[in-house]
Design an enzyme around this catalytic site. Sequence first.
Site, PDB file in Angstrom:
ATOM      1  N   THR A  96      38.618  91.728  88.062  1.00 21.70           N
ATOM      2  CA  THR A  96      38.431  90.650  89.027  1.00 21.70           C
ATOM      3  C   THR A  96      36.987  90.440  89.454  1.00 21.70           C
ATOM      4  OG1 THR A  96      38.999  90.018  91.326  1.00 21.70           O
ATOM      5  CG2 THR A  96      38.913  92.348  90.847  1.00 21.70           C
ATOM      6  N   TYR A 120      40.564  96.039  97.957  1.00 23.76           N
ATOM      7  CA  TYR A 120      41.038  95.558  96.654  1.00 23.76           C
ATOM      8  C   TYR A 120      39.933  95.662  95.603  1.00 23.76           C
ATOM      9  CZ  TYR A 120      42.255  92.171  93.027  1.00 23.76           C
ATOM     10  OH  TYR A 120      42.486  91.552  91.832  1.00 23.76           O
TER      11      TYR A 120
END
Length: 282
Positions: A96, A120
């Site tokens: 990501t 995250y």
Amino acid sequence: MMLVFGSSGQVATELRGLLPDAVFWGREQADLSTDPDIGRMIEEARPDGIINAAAYTAVDKAEDEEALALQINATAPRKMAEAAARLGIPLVHISTDYVFDGAGEEPFVPGGMTAPLGAYGRTKLKGEEAIAAIAPDYAILRTSWVFSAHGANFLKTMLRLSETREHLTIVSDQVGGPTPASAIAEACVKIAGALKDQSSKTGIYHFSGAPDVSWADFAREIFRQAGRTVSVEDIPTSAYPTPARRPLNSRLDCRSLSAFGLDRPDWKAGIADTLAKLGVTS
């Protein structure tokens, strides 16, 4: 036989259509949150490649569940990498843009300095680091703003809101590349195939839709193509606080994908394809 971790997520769902002979392990087969003996399971399955499309992606919840996110996003990929190394097979892992801090306005290059803003991003970065340290033949594919006809995503949220709202305020100072899950799946398959024959292509790559756009303008295009009369008011990120900080700059430099003959997908065409799959007509 390709082994895919993930079963019902956006990319995994698209992979099912591309890899009819692959084995898909979702939570029922391999619950990554409970720390199963993934290495043994992989070695018994003896695949000729692994695609990891499974992840903990609840960005805000991760702030309170970092240990769980770490288990799924880092510990499990490390075990996949160890098994891939023992079997001598390639591993393609989806990551990501959240591994970056979102500073500046220039696209982040694959080798650029990472500095996650939240839990995250930290857990995804640890997963990347484990794979890079262990797997001899790997590709880490960082992507952003994934959308499709499946699961929960921004496009489907906008369509749902447009059923009852005529005006929406949407963040305009976060900029990135919306990416169709179908394009990510196609890239994963192509990269996995290339790694089997050309291990020199091992490394980190970026893959996001083009051109870069704000969330607000992404929403406007969704409404335009869907024929929804919803006005969009630009607001800054500061006006929409969330538990986890979002990177303002999610632009990714995707030029290295030319090694696989891949170009950035057109997200406007991706919207049209997704709306068609959802049966939405203007």
